[in-house]
Design a protein around this motif. Sequence first.
Motif, PDB file in Angstrom:
ATOM      1  N   ILE A 172       0.856  -1.184   0.000  1.00 56.17           N
ATOM      2  CA  ILE A 172       0.000   0.000   0.000  1.00 56.17           C
ATOM      3  C   ILE A 172       0.894   1.236   0.000  1.00 56.17           C
ATOM      4  O   ILE A 172       1.696   1.437   0.920  1.00 56.17           O
ATOM      5  CB  ILE A 172      -0.930   0.012   1.231  1.00 56.17           C
ATOM      6  N   LEU A 173       0.759   2.055  -1.041  1.00 55.80           N
ATOM      7  CA  LEU A 173       1.555   3.272  -1.175  1.00 55.80           C
ATOM      8  C   LEU A 173       0.759   4.445  -0.613  1.00 55.80           C
ATOM      9  O   LEU A 173      -0.148   4.957  -1.256  1.00 55.80           O
ATOM     10  CB  LEU A 173       1.901   3.506  -2.647  1.00 55.80           C
ATOM     11  N   GLY A 174       1.071   4.847   0.599  1.00 53.42           N
ATOM     12  CA  GLY A 174       0.352   5.930   1.268  1.00 53.42           C
ATOM     13  C   GLY A 174      -0.355   5.431   2.515  1.00 53.42           C
ATOM     14  O   GLY A 174      -1.059   4.418   2.476  1.00 53.42           O
ATOM     15  N   ALA A 175      -0.165   6.159   3.614  1.00 59.08           N
ATOM     16  CA  ALA A 175      -0.728   5.740   4.904  1.00 59.08           C
ATOM     17  C   ALA A 175      -1.797   6.694   5.399  1.00 59.08           C
ATOM     18  O   ALA A 175      -2.016   6.818   6.605  1.00 59.08           O
ATOM     19  CB  ALA A 175       0.388   5.615   5.942  1.00 59.08           C
ATOM     20  N   GLY A 176      -2.473   7.387   4.466  1.00 59.41           N
ATOM     21  CA  GLY A 176      -3.577   8.258   4.850  1.00 59.41           C
ATOM     22  C   GLY A 176      -4.856   7.472   5.040  1.00 59.41           C
ATOM     23  O   GLY A 176      -4.839   6.287   5.391  1.00 59.41           O
ATOM     24  N   ALA A 177      -5.989   8.113   4.790  1.00 57.36           N
ATOM     25  CA  ALA A 177      -7.286   7.465   5.020  1.00 57.36           C
ATOM     26  C   ALA A 177      -7.476   6.257   4.109  1.00 57.36           C
ATOM     27  O   ALA A 177      -7.934   5.202   4.551  1.00 57.36           O
ATOM     28  CB  ALA A 177      -8.410   8.471   4.802  1.00 57.36           C
ATOM     29  N   VAL A 178      -7.136   6.407   2.823  1.00 54.21           N
ATOM     30  CA  VAL A 178      -7.281   5.280   1.895  1.00 54.21           C
ATOM     31  C   VAL A 178      -6.373   4.133   2.322  1.00 54.21           C
ATOM     32  O   VAL A 178      -6.805   2.975   2.443  1.00 54.21           O
ATOM     33  CB  VAL A 178      -6.953   5.708   0.451  1.00 54.21           C
ATOM     34  N   GLY A 179      -5.107   4.449   2.558  1.00 56.14           N
ATOM     35  CA  GLY A 179      -4.149   3.416   2.914  1.00 56.14           C
ATOM     36  C   GLY A 179      -4.477   2.711   4.217  1.00 56.14           C
ATOM     37  O   GLY A 179      -4.362   1.481   4.317  1.00 56.14           O
ATOM     38  N   THR A 180      -4.909   3.484   5.212  1.00 56.48           N
ATOM     39  CA  THR A 180      -5.252   2.883   6.498  1.00 56.48           C
ATOM     40  C   THR A 180      -6.443   1.949   6.375  1.00 56.48           C
ATOM     41  O   THR A 180      -6.439   0.828   6.921  1.00 56.48           O
ATOM     42  CB  THR A 180      -5.551   3.988   7.531  1.00 56.48           C
ATOM     43  N   ASN A 181      -7.466   2.369   5.639  1.00 53.60           N
ATOM     44  CA  ASN A 181      -8.640   1.514   5.480  1.00 53.60           C
ATOM     45  C   ASN A 181      -8.330   0.289   4.634  1.00 53.60           C
ATOM     46  O   ASN A 181      -8.864  -0.796   4.877  1.00 53.60           O
ATOM     47  CB  ASN A 181      -9.791   2.321   4.883  1.00 53.60           C
ATOM     48  N   ALA A 182      -7.459   0.452   3.646  1.00 51.36           N
ATOM     49  CA  ALA A 182      -7.028  -0.710   2.878  1.00 51.36           C
ATOM     50  C   ALA A 182      -6.279  -1.687   3.770  1.00 51.36           C
ATOM     51  O   ALA A 182      -6.462  -2.909   3.663  1.00 51.36           O
ATOM     52  CB  ALA A 182      -6.149  -0.262   1.714  1.00 51.36           C
ATOM     53  N   ALA A 183      -5.450  -1.165   4.658  1.00 51.32           N
ATOM     54  CA  ALA A 183      -4.693  -2.021   5.569  1.00 51.32           C
ATOM     55  C   ALA A 183      -5.613  -2.799   6.500  1.00 51.32           C
ATOM     56  O   ALA A 183      -5.369  -3.974   6.799  1.00 51.32           O
ATOM     57  CB  ALA A 183      -3.702  -1.178   6.378  1.00 51.32           C
ATOM     58  N   VAL A 184      -6.676  -2.156   6.953  1.00 50.36           N
ATOM     59  CA  VAL A 184      -7.640  -2.825   7.839  1.00 50.36           C
ATOM     60  C   VAL A 184      -8.218  -4.060   7.158  1.00 50.36           C
ATOM     61  O   VAL A 184      -8.273  -5.151   7.734  1.00 50.36           O
ATOM     62  CB  VAL A 184      -8.767  -1.848   8.238  1.00 50.36           C
ATOM     63  N   VAL A 185      -8.661  -3.898   5.914  1.00 46.87           N
ATOM     64  CA  VAL A 185      -9.301  -5.002   5.204  1.00 46.87           C
ATOM     65  C   VAL A 185      -8.274  -6.059   4.801  1.00 46.87           C
ATOM     66  O   VAL A 185      -8.521  -7.263   4.940  1.00 46.87           O
ATOM     67  CB  VAL A 185     -10.072  -4.483   3.979  1.00 46.87           C
ATOM     68  N   ALA A 186      -7.112  -5.623   4.306  1.00 47.70           N
ATOM     69  CA  ALA A 186      -6.105  -6.579   3.837  1.00 47.70           C
ATOM     70  C   ALA A 186      -5.586  -7.454   4.983  1.00 47.70           C
ATOM     71  O   ALA A 186      -5.446  -8.673   4.826  1.00 47.70           O
ATOM     72  CB  ALA A 186      -4.954  -5.844   3.163  1.00 47.70           C
ATOM     73  N   THR A 187      -5.303  -6.832   6.132  1.00 43.34           N
ATOM     74  CA  THR A 187      -4.852  -7.637   7.273  1.00 43.34           C
ATOM     75  C   THR A 187      -5.976  -8.526   7.773  1.00 43.34           C
ATOM     76  O   THR A 187      -5.747  -9.668   8.190  1.00 43.34           O
ATOM     77  CB  THR A 187      -4.335  -6.749   8.420  1.00 43.34           C
ATOM     78  N   GLY A 188      -7.202  -8.012   7.723  1.00 42.01           N
ATOM     79  CA  GLY A 188      -8.352  -8.816   8.139  1.00 42.01           C
ATOM     80  C   GLY A 188      -8.548 -10.051   7.279  1.00 42.01           C
ATOM     81  O   GLY A 188      -9.051 -11.079   7.739  1.00 42.01           O
TER      82      GLY A 188
END
Length: 370
Positions: A172-188
Amino acid sequence: MIIGLPKETKEDEYRVGLTPGNVHTLAERGHKVLVEAGAGAGSIISDQDYQDAGATIVAHAADAWSADLVVKVKEPTPAEYQYLRKDLMLFAYLHLASNRELAEKLLTNEVSALAYETVQIESGMLPLLMPMSEVAGRMAVQIGATYLLKTQGGRGVLMGGVPGVAPANVVILGAGAVGTNAAVVATGMGAMVTVLDINYERLKSLDDRFSGRLQTRYCDAFNVRQAVYDADLVIGAVLIPGGRTPWLVTRKMLPNMRTGSVIVDVAVDQGGCVETTRPTTHSHPVFEVDGVLHYGVTNMPGAVPRTSTFALNNQTANYVACLADEGLAALQNNQALMRGLNVYRGQVMHSAVAKAFDLPCISPQKALVA
């Protein structure tokens, strides 16, 4: 004031700029709301719902666009350029830095245009971009998982793997709102996740939040290359508020990526953070370059319009009410809205837009006083 709510004309766009609840609020404050027939149908909102809330249903787009203030979701399309005029206030997602044609049309017609994506509060947060960033970030992982299927042209990798087989590698390139929410789902979903950003505090926050369930790395060219070459799914989540997104993944990097890997470039609205990204639609969402699938839909949240419409309106309601009550005078007492003003009386008011087109930038405070 008369507020217009036209039906969206962008391809596969099913969101709508006002909910019946927000129409009711505006009507209660003495404003007249003109809703184009069928404007809410894509979000399962009927004309009767709007009428019951106090709106007037009009048959044609021109009638809705005749209002003092037009509220939309997406930027005007070429079919709507005919409605742009000097005495119009427009409030919508505009993304002008990557759309010179629209910027020139707004400037030529001296429209007062405010962009959702540049309304910014003192903390730096973008409250009107936030809800759609949350939606798009979560969708990006679902979409990536779909296109990783061999039947969709991908590598044939399961996001969470199975016992004895490694899960998908998600970058994930970017740790803002998009990146954080992507991280939530991907790790889940059980994927191996790496998030890159230049902001140490964001990376630290993610590291603390996920307690070792993902990796964080500083976003420099070396680390991007290394991460992208090993990725099954790359999610572009970079944002320059109001400005064009820089390319982090270049054309020459693609041959070194895994065959059948997937790029979901959420930043495509602002030009994309992948050089080979181009805008696509929900009807034709992907294309392939050097064996890598690219997804570049510019209105991703439009695929879940019921959720997206209400999430967006929860944030826009107060700003729309301010503009309806006071017009552009509202900006003098609302700095967040002031930052949202992109063009006014044929001049550029936002520095990132001006930089994108090498145009002068006028102070909105001084322009409004004048």
